[in-house]
Design a protein around this motif. Sequence first.
Motif, PDB file in Angstrom:
ATOM      1  N   LEU A 170       0.826  -1.206   0.000  1.00 28.99           N
ATOM      2  CA  LEU A 170       0.000   0.000   0.000  1.00 28.99           C
ATOM      3  C   LEU A 170       0.861   1.257   0.000  1.00 28.99           C
ATOM      4  O   LEU A 170       0.574   2.211  -0.725  1.00 28.99           O
ATOM      5  CB  LEU A 170      -0.935   0.001   1.215  1.00 28.99           C
ATOM      6  N   LYS A 171       1.917   1.244   0.795  1.00 27.86           N
ATOM      7  CA  LYS A 171       2.810   2.411   0.851  1.00 27.86           C
ATOM      8  C   LYS A 171       3.457   2.657  -0.515  1.00 27.86           C
ATOM      9  O   LYS A 171       3.501   3.790  -1.001  1.00 27.86           O
ATOM     10  CB  LYS A 171       3.884   2.184   1.915  1.00 27.86           C
ATOM     11  N   MET A 172       3.947   1.593  -1.141  1.00 25.01           N
ATOM     12  CA  MET A 172       4.561   1.732  -2.465  1.00 25.01           C
ATOM     13  C   MET A 172       3.545   2.201  -3.497  1.00 25.01           C
ATOM     14  O   MET A 172       3.828   3.071  -4.316  1.00 25.01           O
ATOM     15  CB  MET A 172       5.183   0.408  -2.909  1.00 25.01           C
ATOM     16  N   GLY A 173       2.356   1.615  -3.477  1.00 20.65           N
ATOM     17  CA  GLY A 173       1.321   1.990  -4.425  1.00 20.65           C
ATOM     18  C   GLY A 173       0.888   3.427  -4.260  1.00 20.65           C
ATOM     19  O   GLY A 173       0.713   4.154  -5.242  1.00 20.65           O
ATOM     20  N   LEU A 174       0.729   3.842  -3.017  1.00 23.26           N
ATOM     21  CA  LEU A 174       0.343   5.219  -2.731  1.00 23.26           C
ATOM     22  C   LEU A 174       1.393   6.189  -3.264  1.00 23.26           C
ATOM     23  O   LEU A 174       1.066   7.176  -3.923  1.00 23.26           O
ATOM     24  CB  LEU A 174       0.188   5.378  -1.217  1.00 23.26           C
ATOM     25  N   THR A 175       2.646   5.878  -2.999  1.00 23.58           N
ATOM     26  CA  THR A 175       3.744   6.733  -3.474  1.00 23.58           C
ATOM     27  C   THR A 175       3.764   6.786  -4.998  1.00 23.58           C
ATOM     28  O   THR A 175       3.833   7.856  -5.595  1.00 23.58           O
ATOM     29  CB  THR A 175       5.092   6.217  -2.936  1.00 23.58           C
ATOM     30  N   SER A 176       3.684   5.631  -5.628  1.00 22.65           N
ATOM     31  CA  SER A 176       3.752   5.552  -7.083  1.00 22.65           C
ATOM     32  C   SER A 176       2.569   6.245  -7.757  1.00 22.65           C
ATOM     33  O   SER A 176       2.742   7.012  -8.708  1.00 22.65           O
ATOM     34  CB  SER A 176       3.802   4.081  -7.495  1.00 22.65           C
ATOM     35  N   MET A 177       1.367   6.001  -7.260  1.00 20.49           N
ATOM     36  CA  MET A 177       0.180   6.549  -7.914  1.00 20.49           C
ATOM     37  C   MET A 177       0.061   8.053  -7.735  1.00 20.49           C
ATOM     38  O   MET A 177      -0.624   8.709  -8.518  1.00 20.49           O
ATOM     39  CB  MET A 177      -1.063   5.847  -7.396  1.00 20.49           C
ATOM     40  N   ARG A 178       0.731   8.605  -6.739  1.00 20.37           N
ATOM     41  CA  ARG A 178       0.652  10.054  -6.523  1.00 20.37           C
ATOM     42  C   ARG A 178       1.802  10.814  -7.169  1.00 20.37           C
ATOM     43  O   ARG A 178       1.840  12.033  -7.117  1.00 20.37           O
ATOM     44  CB  ARG A 178       0.619  10.348  -5.018  1.00 20.37           C
ATOM     45  N   GLN A 179       2.729  10.110  -7.797  1.00 20.81           N
ATOM     46  CA  GLN A 179       3.834  10.788  -8.475  1.00 20.81           C
ATOM     47  C   GLN A 179       3.353  11.375  -9.794  1.00 20.81           C
ATOM     48  O   GLN A 179       2.453  10.831 -10.441  1.00 20.81           O
ATOM     49  CB  GLN A 179       4.968   9.802  -8.765  1.00 20.81           C
ATOM     50  N   LYS A 180       3.988  12.455 -10.168  1.00 19.92           N
ATOM     51  CA  LYS A 180       3.696  13.048 -11.470  1.00 19.92           C
ATOM     52  C   LYS A 180       4.254  12.119 -12.543  1.00 19.92           C
ATOM     53  O   LYS A 180       5.283  11.470 -12.345  1.00 19.92           O
ATOM     54  CB  LYS A 180       4.335  14.429 -11.561  1.00 19.92           C
ATOM     55  N   PRO A 181       3.600  12.067 -13.696  1.00 28.38           N
ATOM     56  CA  PRO A 181       4.036  11.139 -14.746  1.00 28.38           C
ATOM     57  C   PRO A 181       5.488  11.300 -15.186  1.00 28.38           C
ATOM     58  O   PRO A 181       6.117  10.335 -15.575  1.00 28.38           O
ATOM     59  CB  PRO A 181       3.075  11.433 -15.911  1.00 28.38           C
ATOM     60  N   ASP A 182       6.036  12.502 -15.115  1.00 30.52           N
ATOM     61  CA  ASP A 182       7.392  12.710 -15.600  1.00 30.52           C
ATOM     62  C   ASP A 182       8.450  12.608 -14.497  1.00 30.52           C
ATOM     63  O   ASP A 182       9.638  12.809 -14.760  1.00 30.52           O
ATOM     64  CB  ASP A 182       7.501  14.063 -16.308  1.00 30.52           C
ATOM     65  N   GLU A 183       8.059  12.263 -13.274  1.00 27.19           N
ATOM     66  CA  GLU A 183       9.031  12.128 -12.185  1.00 27.19           C
ATOM     67  C   GLU A 183       9.728  10.776 -12.240  1.00 27.19           C
ATOM     68  O   GLU A 183       9.159   9.778 -12.693  1.00 27.19           O
ATOM     69  CB  GLU A 183       8.336  12.245 -10.817  1.00 27.19           C
ATOM     70  N   VAL A 184      10.962  10.758 -11.756  1.00 30.00           N
ATOM     71  CA  VAL A 184      11.696   9.502 -11.641  1.00 30.00           C
ATOM     72  C   VAL A 184      11.033   8.688 -10.529  1.00 30.00           C
ATOM     73  O   VAL A 184      10.753   9.218  -9.453  1.00 30.00           O
ATOM     74  CB  VAL A 184      13.184   9.783 -11.296  1.00 30.00           C
ATOM     75  N   PRO A 185      10.753   7.411 -10.748  1.00 27.60           N
ATOM     76  CA  PRO A 185      10.090   6.591  -9.723  1.00 27.60           C
ATOM     77  C   PRO A 185      10.924   6.526  -8.443  1.00 27.60           C
ATOM     78  O   PRO A 185      12.140   6.447  -8.473  1.00 27.60           O
ATOM     79  CB  PRO A 185       9.998   5.213 -10.373  1.00 27.60           C
ATOM     80  N   LEU A 186      10.208   6.554  -7.333  1.00 24.99           N
ATOM     81  CA  LEU A 186      10.843   6.394  -6.023  1.00 24.99           C
ATOM     82  C   LEU A 186      10.856   4.918  -5.644  1.00 24.99           C
ATOM     83  O   LEU A 186       9.901   4.200  -5.923  1.00 24.99           O
ATOM     84  CB  LEU A 186      10.075   7.175  -4.956  1.00 24.99           C
ATOM     85  N   PHE A 187      11.894   4.493  -5.011  1.00 28.87           N
ATOM     86  CA  PHE A 187      11.965   3.125  -4.512  1.00 28.87           C
ATOM     87  C   PHE A 187      12.041   3.201  -3.004  1.00 28.87           C
ATOM     88  O   PHE A 187      12.907   3.859  -2.458  1.00 28.87           O
ATOM     89  CB  PHE A 187      13.179   2.404  -5.088  1.00 28.87           C
ATOM     90  N   LEU A 188      11.099   2.561  -2.360  1.00 33.96           N
ATOM     91  CA  LEU A 188      11.000   2.636  -0.902  1.00 33.96           C
ATOM     92  C   LEU A 188      11.662   1.456  -0.236  1.00 33.96           C
ATOM     93  O   LEU A 188      11.544   0.378  -0.504  1.00 33.96           O
ATOM     94  CB  LEU A 188       9.542   2.720  -0.482  1.00 33.96           C
TER      95      LEU A 188
END
Length: 135
Positions: free
Chosen positions: A117-135
């Motif tokens: 859930l934490k990863m999904g929340l982070t990923s789904m709230r990122q802007k499309p052009d941002e580099v993905p965060l890895f938690l």
Amino acid sequence: MPSPLPLFQITPAQIDHVVRVFYARIRTHAELGPVFAAHVRDWPAHEARIAAFWRNAILKERCYDGNPMRVHVSRPDIRPDHFPLWLALFHEVLTQELAAETAARWGALADRIGHGLKMGLTSMRQKPDEVPLFL
């Protein structure tokens, strides 16, 4: 067709009890309490729904029909940094209310779900052009 085997031995009554104790503590938690209070209007109904989620996940009862990711993402006041707090409190309740092996097994499952859930929340709230965060 018989139901699949549970992930570990626990009764529905034990699941209900843990959920009740956990949410009693959530309501008094300084940081998480206000977040939950903003969204939960009927605590008994919420607790019953979450207990059904856990019975579905652990006992394979097929009694929960919902989308936790969608629910959490749709509430902007729920932040990724809330999940470690939630999990710490949940582990505390598990170890106080259940036998050690049962608490450890349920805790491991909760950790996997919470991490997802934490990863999904982070990923789904990122802007499309941002580099993905890895938690």
